[in-house]
Write a protein that holds these residues in place. Structure first.
Motif, short mmCIF file in Angstrom:
data_model
loop_
_atom_site.label_atom_id
_atom_site.label_comp_id
_atom_site.label_asym_id
_atom_site.label_seq_id
_atom_site.Cartn_x
_atom_site.Cartn_y
_atom_site.Cartn_z
N GLN A 37 0.81 -1.22 0.00
CA GLN A 37 0.00 0.00 0.00
C GLN A 37 0.85 1.28 0.00
OE1 GLN A 37 -2.66 -1.77 3.31
NE2 GLN A 37 -4.04 -0.43 2.22
N HIS A 137 0.89 -9.43 4.52
CA HIS A 137 -0.27 -8.54 4.37
C HIS A 137 -0.72 -8.59 2.91
CE1 HIS A 137 -2.31 -4.84 6.34
NE2 HIS A 137 -2.91 -5.00 5.17
N TRP A 138 -1.08 -9.80 2.45
CA TRP A 138 -1.83 -10.03 1.20
C TRP A 138 -1.03 -10.05 -0.10
CZ3 TRP A 138 -6.33 -6.05 2.21
CH2 TRP A 138 -6.91 -6.31 3.46
N ASN A 181 -2.02 -10.79 8.38
CA ASN A 181 -3.02 -9.75 8.55
C ASN A 181 -4.33 -10.23 7.92
OD1 ASN A 181 -3.84 -6.87 9.10
ND2 ASN A 181 -4.35 -7.03 6.93
N GLU A 182 -5.37 -10.38 8.73
CA GLU A 182 -6.72 -10.66 8.25
C GLU A 182 -6.80 -11.81 7.25
OE1 GLU A 182 -8.49 -7.05 6.86
OE2 GLU A 182 -8.37 -6.08 8.79
N ASN A 311 -8.33 -5.95 14.13
CA ASN A 311 -8.56 -4.76 13.30
C ASN A 311 -10.04 -4.44 13.35
OD1 ASN A 311 -5.91 -4.93 12.59
ND2 ASN A 311 -6.25 -5.53 10.47
N TYR A 313 -13.06 -1.55 12.40
CA TYR A 313 -13.48 -0.32 11.73
C TYR A 313 -14.96 -0.03 11.94
CZ TYR A 313 -9.01 -0.36 9.35
OH TYR A 313 -7.66 -0.33 9.08
N TRP A 341 -18.97 2.87 5.78
CA TRP A 341 -18.98 2.07 7.00
C TRP A 341 -19.55 2.88 8.16
CZ3 TRP A 341 -13.15 0.24 6.60
CH2 TRP A 341 -13.02 -0.62 5.50
N GLU A 368 -5.42 -2.27 14.06
CA GLU A 368 -5.86 -1.26 13.09
C GLU A 368 -7.18 -0.66 13.56
OE1 GLU A 368 -6.14 -2.35 8.91
OE2 GLU A 368 -4.31 -3.54 9.11
N TRP A 415 -4.75 3.13 11.91
CA TRP A 415 -4.64 2.97 10.46
C TRP A 415 -5.14 4.24 9.82
CZ3 TRP A 415 -2.33 -0.70 7.54
CH2 TRP A 415 -2.48 -0.55 6.16
N GLU A 422 -5.59 1.99 -1.28
CA GLU A 422 -6.64 1.32 -0.52
C GLU A 422 -7.22 0.15 -1.34
OE1 GLU A 422 -7.54 1.04 2.50
OE2 GLU A 422 -9.39 -0.03 2.07
N TRP A 423 -6.37 -0.80 -1.70
CA TRP A 423 -6.77 -2.02 -2.40
C TRP A 423 -7.75 -1.76 -3.54
CZ3 TRP A 423 -2.95 -4.93 -1.11
CH2 TRP A 423 -2.42 -4.86 0.16
N PHE A 431 -7.16 7.27 4.31
CA PHE A 431 -7.22 6.84 5.72
C PHE A 431 -6.15 7.51 6.58
CE2 PHE A 431 -9.76 3.21 4.31
CZ PHE A 431 -10.50 2.86 5.42
C1 BGC Z 1 -6.50 -3.75 6.00
C2 BGC Z 1 -5.80 -2.55 5.42
C3 BGC Z 1 -6.83 -1.63 4.79
C4 BGC Z 1 -7.80 -1.20 5.86
C5 BGC Z 1 -8.87 -0.22 5.39
C6 BGC Z 1 -7.77 -3.47 6.74
O1 BGC Z 1 -8.67 -4.47 6.52
O2 BGC Z 1 -5.62 -4.49 6.81
O3 BGC Z 1 -4.84 -2.97 4.52
O4 BGC Z 1 -6.27 -0.55 4.14
O5 BGC Z 1 -8.47 -2.33 6.34
O6 BGC Z 1 -9.72 -0.81 4.47
#
Ligand code: BGC
Length: 468
Positions: A37, A137-138, A181-182, A311, A313, A341, A368, A415, A422-423, A431
């Motif tokens: 990222q 991390h992916w 990560n996740e 993590n 959010y 969200w 996060e 985060w 952002e993927w 962010f």
């Molecule tokens: C991920 C981050 C991502 C963030 C916000 C998390 O799930 O680890 O890589 O940027 O969420 O979407």
């Protein structure tokens, strides 16, 4: 000398066979990022592609075809970036390592690749910031994907080789290690929902990927113990507490299933050594019972960790699809961030309480938490992101409220340090605590950066006053 996080590395085993560290450790404040990222420079010093490069090139997968080619140019600007972390006054920095910089080819370690991270760690150490490393991390190397990636059991061995190499090279300098990560995202979003690389859409492949991700986690933890590493190790899970959209039976049922896939699949495996019945029934039906797990896999997966990373959010509302299979998201009921969200700090409390009562007592780190909002760089180079400030304030207060009732959260990583890739949303969602001008690649502190700096300073002042 590096300051060690825990003076007394006494490990006590509880009845649930989990490691529990003594509680007399200061709360850690940090910021977080991940390699793909932010780094850019995807071909520098021998790096080979990861699965995200081809994924970015597939039409309509990533917002306006954005790529990680330049990202935030952190690979070149890491020194300045560490000085931003220092300016914030936080204790720790969570970053991930790009596997394909370290092993650009199968079984071939690249000294140039690890050099970048050694330099980054030195920079952090000079400023007294604790390096905290996410191993995966992916961004799986493409060479691994060409042989089936996470759906191939061999990937577990490749990961172990990579993790072992990192333990050898930087193991004495890392405070916290996060194996994955996740795994929900790399497993299910990447292999069942097709939203992340490699972009598959298969229940069976999603399950296989999850199983191998978790297995590689367990093996890495075992190896970490065998090598008697200092520092601590755990895994990071995404939690999105789920609630039925209506009081209908159907929505309750869908919520239970969604929770099995997004939470229990991981929490039960890691802390109970089993997979949820509903998931196994589905997988067995789709594979006609042909998918057999190896006898000791679940034991390996549930290898005791030092902590759990969370993590958080938002929460999720689950709605049954009318006339269809599966479920979808209900309409938000409270204000949302730029990701759509809902902002719901109390759902974090509910989730931590659930983890404590159903799964484990090991320390938790919030690895996060943060929010995307549409930020604007004003003429005076300020960014007035009041909404993010409010989001952070409410969540930080919630973390302390959870601890006041025995939640045992040991740290909070925000985060993210700065805006980044952002993927699937590309650079369209921001962010960061620092605004990145993608034309000049300059970083500017947002109001939230000043807020976090003051907040951390104030908490430390209070803690010092309380010290005898
Ligand atoms: C991920 C981050 C991502 C963030 C916000 C998390 O799930 O680890 O890589 O940027 O969420 O979407």
């Amino acid at each position: 000398m590096r300051k060690t996080l825990y003076k007394h590395r006494i490990k006590k085993r509880t009845a649930a066979n989990q490691m529990v560290k003594p509680k007399n450790t200061p709360f850690i404040y940090g910021v977080a990022t991940s390699a793909f990222q932010i780094e850019g420079n995807l071909e520098a010093d021998g790096r080979t592609p990861s699965i995200w490069e081809p994924f970015c090139n597939i039409k309509d997968k990533v917002f306006e075809g954005h790529t990680g080619e330049i990202a935030c140019d952190h690979y070149n600007q890491y020194r300045e970036d560490v000085s931003l972390i220092d300016w914030l006054g936080v204790d720790a920095y969570r970053f991930s390592i790009s596997w394909s910089r370290i092993f650009p080819k199968k079984h071939q370690a690249n000294p140039e690749g690890i050099k970048f991270y050694l330099d980054l760690i030195s920079e952090l150490e000079q400023r007294g910031i604790k390096p905290c490393v996410t191993i995966y991390h992916w961004d799986l190397p493409i060479w691994a994907q060409q042989e089936g990636g996470w759906t191939n059991r061999k990937c577990v061995d490749w990961f172990l080789e990579y993790a072992t190499y990192l333990f050898e090279k930087i193991g004495d300098r890392v405070t916290l290690w996060f194996t994955h990560n996740e795994p929900f995202c790399s497993g299910i979003l990447g292999h069942t929902l097709g939203l992340h690389a490699p972009g598959y859409e298969s229940v069976k492949e999603g399950f296989l990927a999850v199983h191998h991700l978790l297995l590689s986690h367990g093996k890495a933890v075992k190896r970490f113990r065998e090598m008697q590493m200092i520092g601590e190790i755990g895994i990071v899970l995404s939690v999105t507490p789920l609630y039925p959209d209506t009081s209908s039976q159907a929505d309750y049922k869908s919520t239970r299933f969604a929770d099995a896939v997004s939470h229990r699949l991981f929490l039960e495996a890691l802390f109970k050594g089993t997979y949820p019945k509903e998931v196994m029934t589905l997988v067995n039906r789709l594979t006609r019972g042909r998918l057999k797990l190896h006898p000791h896999d679940m034991e390996t997966i549930s290898e005791p960790c030092d902590f759990l990373g969370i993590n958080y959010y938002t929460r999720g509302l689950i709605k049954t699809k009318v006339g269809g299979i599966g479920y979808s998201a209900g309409k938000p009921r409270v204000p949302v961030t730029d990701m759509g969200w809902e902002v719901v700090p109390y759902a974090l409390k509910a989730m931590i309480e659930r983890i404590r009562s159903e799964f484990t007592q090991i320390p938790i780190y919030i690895t996060e938490n943060g929010a995307a909002y549409p930020d604007f760089l004003e003429r005076d180079f300020r960014i007035h992101d009041e909404q993010r400030v409010l989001y952070l304030k409410r969540h930080l207060e919630m973390v302390h409220a959870i601890n006041a009732t025995g939640g045992d959260i040991r740290g909070y990583f925000l985060w993210s340090l700065f805006d980044n890739f952002e993927w699937q949303e590309g650079y369209s969602k921001r962010f960061g605590l620092f605004y990145v001008d993608y034309k000049t690649l300059k970083r500017y502190p947002k109001d939230s950066a000043y807020f976090y700096m003051d907040y951390v300073r104030e908490q430390k002042r209070k803690n010092n006053e309380q010290m005898p």
